[in-house]
Design an enzyme around this catalytic site. Structure first.
Site, PDB file in Angstrom:
ATOM      1  N   LEU A  39     112.059  12.276  46.324  1.00  0.00           N
ATOM      2  CA  LEU A  39     113.274  12.778  45.701  1.00  0.00           C
ATOM      3  C   LEU A  39     114.374  11.766  45.956  1.00  0.00           C
ATOM      4  O   LEU A  39     114.388  11.089  46.989  1.00  0.00           O
ATOM      5  CB  LEU A  39     113.674  14.136  46.286  1.00  0.00           C
ATOM      6  N   ASP A  40     115.317  11.656  45.031  1.00  0.00           N
ATOM      7  CA  ASP A  40     116.454  10.769  45.244  1.00  0.00           C
ATOM      8  C   ASP A  40     117.249  11.241  46.461  1.00  0.00           C
ATOM      9  O   ASP A  40     117.216  12.418  46.831  1.00  0.00           O
ATOM     10  CB  ASP A  40     117.374  10.764  44.013  1.00  0.00           C
ATOM     11  N   LYS A  41     118.012  10.327  47.042  1.00  0.00           N
ATOM     12  CA  LYS A  41     118.811  10.621  48.228  1.00  0.00           C
ATOM     13  C   LYS A  41     119.656  11.874  48.047  1.00  0.00           C
ATOM     14  O   LYS A  41     119.708  12.733  48.930  1.00  0.00           O
ATOM     15  CB  LYS A  41     119.709   9.424  48.545  1.00  0.00           C
TER      16      LYS A  41
END
Length: 325
Positions: free
Chosen positions: A137-139
């Site tokens: 998942l993105d940050k």
């Protein structure tokens, strides 16, 4: 670096079949691409000698596999970072990732990542490629991720993801009032000018098939809450697809096009929108068949507090200024 060694005999039923095909069936803990690479590197011997992946078998040959399994964690060190583990057994764990936690170390984030946290919690993951992480998942995207604890589980989960056998559902808040759901089927690849971004790229440009299904969950005067289901799992997929159809995610600093303030919005709503500095995206559901036990597993993550607060302000605004259909 871990050395693996296996010995086996090619079954007679494999007569006439290719070496790489049969090897994948003989050693299902490893992906076919990894086994093929080992064959080409001479790390798998057939009757004591190297062989080509396409070599046809007779059945009864002796196979010896001896190779080094790179962990791919680089110089990452264990760090005592709290993880919200919602499920764990001998083969895998499911983590509810908070906003702000980077998954993999990289440029600008050499430490303090989920990988570092996993190595602290489970030191044996240092011997698993990417510490068992099979998707990311993105940050600034919150929500559920599955992590493998064994090579066999990792191989199986990667295959399930590639064959779309893992259910992943997201909640997104986008700009604009949408009246119906739909599907975005547009290939994605590295942006031609900005290496930090992804873009719509056809196959000749290096794009890979990407499909996002979405439906309207709640509408407001200038925003919409969507349920998004991934058929594929490309980098930034939902963010790029929603921006492509003219409805970028609220707070998306990379693909967004600024604020959208409803006329007459309250100071509270204006403050909530201006203060939302991340993409409004949450991985709320994850479901799959356990790769070892065959059990059906399903998990749900509650909406994060900042996303809940923003939706509540949008509801208050809509109650004061009803949408005219």
């Amino acid at each position: 670096m871990t050395t693996v060694r296996h010995e086996a005999t090619v079954p007679l039923t494999a007569a006439g079949r290719r070496f790489d095909q049969s090897l994948a069936e003989m050693f299902p803990d490893y992906s076919r691409s990894r086994l093929t690479a080992w064959i080409k590197e001479g790390k798998v011997l057939l009757n004591g000698a190297p062989a080509a992946p396409r070599q046809l078998l007779h059945g009864g040959e002796a196979v010896v596999l001896e190779a080094e399994l790179a962990s791919e964690v680089g110089d990452a060190q264990p760090e005592d970072i709290a993880l919200d583990v919602v499920y764990e057994d001998d083969d895998l764990l499911v983590v509810d990732k908070p906003v702000g936690l980077v998954v993999h170390p990289g440029a600008g984030n050499p430490a303090g990542t989920m990988l570092n946290a996993l190595l602290h919690r489970l030191p044996a993951l240092a011997e698993i490629p990417r510490a068992g992480i099979v998707h990311r998942l993105d940050k600034d995207t919150s929500g559920l991720m599955v992590v493998a604890k064994t090579i066999a589980a990792q191989t199986a989960l990667v295959k399930m993801l590639s064959e779309h056998d893992v259910h992943r559902q997201y909640e997104a808040i986008v700009l604009g009032t949408m009246v119906a759901g739909g599907t975005v089927d547009e290939p994605l690849g590295r942006h031609q000018h900005d290496r930090l971004k992804q873009g719509i790229r056809d196959e000749e440009q290096g794009g890979k098939r990407a499909v996002t299904h979405y439906r309207v969950r709640e509408r407001f005067r200038a925003h919409t809450v969507l349920q998004c289901n991934l058929e594929t799992g490309r980098t930034h997929q939902i963010r790029v697809h929603m921006a492509h159809i003219g409805h970028p995610l609220v707070g998306d600093q990379l693909y967004g096009n600024g604020l959208r303030l409803p006329r007459g919005a309250s100071d509270e709503l204006i403050g909530a929108l201006r203060g939302f500095k991340r993409q409004a995206l949450h991985a709320e559901q994850l479901a799959f068949i356990h790769p070892v036990t065959g059990e059906e597993l399903s998990f749900t993550s509650p909406r994060p507090a900042d996303q809940e607060a923003l939706i509540e302000q949008l509801r208050v605004d809509t109650a004061i200024h009803p949408i005219e259909d």
